[in-house]
Write a protein that holds these residues in place. Structure first.
Motif, PDB file in Angstrom:
ATOM      1  N   GLU A  77       0.831  -1.208   0.000  1.00 38.04           N
ATOM      2  CA  GLU A  77       0.000   0.000   0.000  1.00 38.04           C
ATOM      3  C   GLU A  77       0.866   1.260   0.000  1.00 38.04           C
ATOM      4  O   GLU A  77       0.562   2.236  -0.698  1.00 38.04           O
ATOM      5  CB  GLU A  77      -0.942  -0.017   1.200  1.00 38.04           C
ATOM      6  CG  GLU A  77      -2.040  -1.058   1.092  1.00 38.04           C
ATOM      7  CD  GLU A  77      -2.771  -1.300   2.403  1.00 38.04           C
ATOM      8  OE1 GLU A  77      -3.734  -2.099   2.405  1.00 38.04           O
ATOM      9  OE2 GLU A  77      -2.390  -0.694   3.435  1.00 38.04           O
ATOM     10  N   ILE A  78       1.938   1.245   0.767  1.00 35.65           N
ATOM     11  CA  ILE A  78       2.868   2.387   0.784  1.00 35.65           C
ATOM     12  C   ILE A  78       3.498   2.570  -0.589  1.00 35.65           C
ATOM     13  O   ILE A  78       3.549   3.682  -1.135  1.00 35.65           O
ATOM     14  CB  ILE A  78       3.960   2.171   1.846  1.00 35.65           C
ATOM     15  CG1 ILE A  78       3.356   2.212   3.254  1.00 35.65           C
ATOM     16  CG2 ILE A  78       5.075   3.217   1.714  1.00 35.65           C
ATOM     17  CD1 ILE A  78       4.288   1.693   4.341  1.00 35.65           C
ATOM     18  N   PHE A  79       3.976   1.481  -1.158  1.00 36.54           N
ATOM     19  CA  PHE A  79       4.634   1.531  -2.465  1.00 36.54           C
ATOM     20  C   PHE A  79       3.694   2.067  -3.540  1.00 36.54           C
ATOM     21  O   PHE A  79       4.072   2.936  -4.343  1.00 36.54           O
ATOM     22  CB  PHE A  79       5.127   0.127  -2.834  1.00 36.54           C
ATOM     23  CG  PHE A  79       5.871   0.059  -4.137  1.00 36.54           C
ATOM     24  CD1 PHE A  79       7.182   0.499  -4.227  1.00 36.54           C
ATOM     25  CD2 PHE A  79       5.256  -0.456  -5.268  1.00 36.54           C
ATOM     26  CE1 PHE A  79       7.873   0.435  -5.433  1.00 36.54           C
ATOM     27  CE2 PHE A  79       5.930  -0.519  -6.476  1.00 36.54           C
ATOM     28  CZ  PHE A  79       7.240  -0.075  -6.560  1.00 36.54           C
ATOM     29  N   GLN A  80       2.463   1.585  -3.558  1.00 35.59           N
ATOM     30  CA  GLN A  80       1.508   2.008  -4.572  1.00 35.59           C
ATOM     31  C   GLN A  80       1.102   3.467  -4.401  1.00 35.59           C
ATOM     32  O   GLN A  80       0.929   4.198  -5.383  1.00 35.59           O
ATOM     33  CB  GLN A  80       0.274   1.105  -4.541  1.00 35.59           C
ATOM     34  CG  GLN A  80       0.517  -0.321  -4.999  1.00 35.59           C
ATOM     35  CD  GLN A  80       1.023  -0.403  -6.431  1.00 35.59           C
ATOM     36  OE1 GLN A  80       0.742   0.456  -7.269  1.00 35.59           O
ATOM     37  NE2 GLN A  80       1.795  -1.449  -6.723  1.00 35.59           N
ATOM     38  N   GLU A  81       0.958   3.915  -3.153  1.00 34.16           N
ATOM     39  CA  GLU A  81       0.600   5.319  -2.916  1.00 34.16           C
ATOM     40  C   GLU A  81       1.685   6.251  -3.431  1.00 34.16           C
ATOM     41  O   GLU A  81       1.394   7.282  -4.047  1.00 34.16           O
ATOM     42  CB  GLU A  81       0.346   5.553  -1.429  1.00 34.16           C
ATOM     43  CG  GLU A  81      -0.103   6.973  -1.104  1.00 34.16           C
ATOM     44  CD  GLU A  81      -0.579   7.150   0.320  1.00 34.16           C
ATOM     45  OE1 GLU A  81      -0.587   8.309   0.781  1.00 34.16           O
ATOM     46  OE2 GLU A  81      -0.947   6.152   0.967  1.00 34.16           O
ATOM     47  N   LEU A  82       2.934   5.899  -3.217  1.00 28.04           N
ATOM     48  CA  LEU A  82       4.026   6.735  -3.703  1.00 28.04           C
ATOM     49  C   LEU A  82       4.144   6.671  -5.223  1.00 28.04           C
ATOM     50  O   LEU A  82       4.456   7.679  -5.864  1.00 28.04           O
ATOM     51  CB  LEU A  82       5.341   6.317  -3.045  1.00 28.04           C
ATOM     52  CG  LEU A  82       5.420   6.518  -1.533  1.00 28.04           C
ATOM     53  CD1 LEU A  82       6.793   6.112  -1.010  1.00 28.04           C
ATOM     54  CD2 LEU A  82       5.116   7.952  -1.144  1.00 28.04           C
ATOM     55  N   ALA A  83       3.879   5.496  -5.794  1.00 30.38           N
ATOM     56  CA  ALA A  83       3.908   5.370  -7.253  1.00 30.38           C
ATOM     57  C   ALA A  83       2.832   6.245  -7.895  1.00 30.38           C
ATOM     58  O   ALA A  83       3.070   6.903  -8.913  1.00 30.38           O
ATOM     59  CB  ALA A  83       3.712   3.906  -7.648  1.00 30.38           C
ATOM     60  N   GLN A  84       1.650   6.266  -7.281  1.00 29.61           N
ATOM     61  CA  GLN A  84       0.566   7.096  -7.802  1.00 29.61           C
ATOM     62  C   GLN A  84       0.911   8.579  -7.733  1.00 29.61           C
ATOM     63  O   GLN A  84       0.511   9.370  -8.601  1.00 29.61           O
ATOM     64  CB  GLN A  84      -0.720   6.809  -7.025  1.00 29.61           C
ATOM     65  CG  GLN A  84      -1.330   5.447  -7.319  1.00 29.61           C
ATOM     66  CD  GLN A  84      -2.435   5.078  -6.348  1.00 29.61           C
ATOM     67  OE1 GLN A  84      -2.890   5.894  -5.546  1.00 29.61           O
ATOM     68  NE2 GLN A  84      -2.886   3.833  -6.418  1.00 29.61           N
ATOM     69  N   ASP A  85       1.658   8.971  -6.694  1.00 30.97           N
ATOM     70  CA  ASP A  85       2.064  10.372  -6.551  1.00 30.97           C
ATOM     71  C   ASP A  85       3.371  10.672  -7.274  1.00 30.97           C
ATOM     72  O   ASP A  85       3.890  11.786  -7.193  1.00 30.97           O
ATOM     73  CB  ASP A  85       2.235  10.717  -5.063  1.00 30.97           C
ATOM     74  CG  ASP A  85       0.905  10.802  -4.329  1.00 30.97           C
ATOM     75  OD1 ASP A  85      -0.142  10.860  -4.999  1.00 30.97           O
ATOM     76  OD2 ASP A  85       0.922  10.800  -3.082  1.00 30.97           O
ATOM     77  N   ASN A  86       3.916   9.667  -7.962  1.00 32.39           N
ATOM     78  CA  ASN A  86       5.160   9.812  -8.725  1.00 32.39           C
ATOM     79  C   ASN A  86       6.316  10.272  -7.832  1.00 32.39           C
ATOM     80  O   ASN A  86       7.126  11.122  -8.220  1.00 32.39           O
ATOM     81  CB  ASN A  86       4.965  10.795  -9.886  1.00 32.39           C
ATOM     82  CG  ASN A  86       6.038  10.634 -10.959  1.00 32.39           C
ATOM     83  OD1 ASN A  86       6.568   9.544 -11.159  1.00 32.39           O
ATOM     84  ND2 ASN A  86       6.359  11.724 -11.643  1.00 32.39           N
TER      85      ASN A  86
END
Length: 267
Positions: A77-86
């Motif tokens: 979840e942390i990884f995906q949230e940061l990926a979404q925010d680039n």
């Protein structure tokens, strides 16, 4: 320029367990050195306060993520949230961890399974997720916070000591694998440190802690930060802690275990 855009122009450090103790002090040092921050902890109020203070004091961008790292889904979840925010992570600091105190036969299984998840699985999972991009970019740094406990068995904290031994072994092996890639791994192994850890674990009255002078979290964090920046693999703050870590190689294991048991007891 919005907050997300700000993350494009400075290096970013992700720090778990950032609300207190060594994690907070590491966040402060990275902020002083002009890093943007991603702070992860369960304590939303503390994270909000830290983010606001650091942004005002250091003119950096701070994103905070409220997560319970004992949940298996948290790293992804942390990884995906940061990926979404680039947001690209240049430095990963796996600091989050906790311990329990008492005879293994009497301690809480629930607490110890959560400890394994936080101290071992989450650290390994986050490293796996963020390392690939670091290697592809040819640069990056990882700091894993272990303990002087990693060098010997720990009666009355059997699971905690074992988790820290894993962190040490994992970090050393990974540092070797990554030689020549531009990515370095450092493992920080502090001794007893002034923090709320001892009260939370119930070992504040043990002979190891009670009445003893302890290194403060800011000093430990500073030593760890400079070792990380210099690409050092293992750092053990304090001469006595260094000597103890090395001496266990020359003492019979059963004697080492008895000595640690004696130090851990509260009477």
């Amino acid at each position: 320029m919005n907050k997300k855009d700000n993350f494009k122009y400075k290096q970013t450090a992700l720090i778990t367990g950032a609300a207190n103790g060594i994690g907070y002090e590491l966040a402060y040092i990275f902020a002083q050195n002009n890093y943007n921050l991603v702070l992860v902890d369960r304590l939303e109020g503390k994270l909000q306060e830290i983010a606001q203070n650091f942004q005002e004091e250091f003119s950096i961008s701070v994103k905070y993520i409220v997560k319970d790292l004992s949940k298996a889904t948290s790293p992804e979840e942390i990884f995906q949230e940061l990926a979404q925010d680039n947001i690209k992570v240049d430095v990963l600091v796996n600091n989050a961890g906790f311990g329990t105190y008492g005879l293994f036969n009497e301690t809480s299984l629930t607490d110890e399974l959560e400890m394994l998840q936080v101290n071992l699985v989450c650290m390994t999972h986050l490293t796996k997720l963020f390392l690939k991009n670091m290697v592809e970019q040819g640069k990056g740094k990882i700091l894993n916070v272990s303990s002087a406990a990693a060098f010997q068995p720990g009666p009355l904290m059997a699971v905690y000591f074992a988790t820290k031994a894993y962190v040490l072994s994992f970090s050393e092996a990974l540092a070797n694998e990554l030689e020549g890639t531009g990515v370095t791994v450092t493992v920080l192994c502090p001794g007893t440190t002034k923090s709320a850890f001892h009260e939370r674990t119930g070992m504040a009255d043990s002979k190891l802690v009670k009445g003893k002078r302890m290194m403060d979290a800011a000093t430990v964090a500073n030593i760890g930060y400079h070792a990380l920046m210099n690409g050092k693999t293992i750092v053990i703050p304090g001469l006595i802690n260094k000597l103890m870590a090395k001496s266990v190689r020359f003492i019979p294991r059963n004697l080492v275990t008895k000595i640690v048991r004696n130090m851990q007891e509260d009477k």
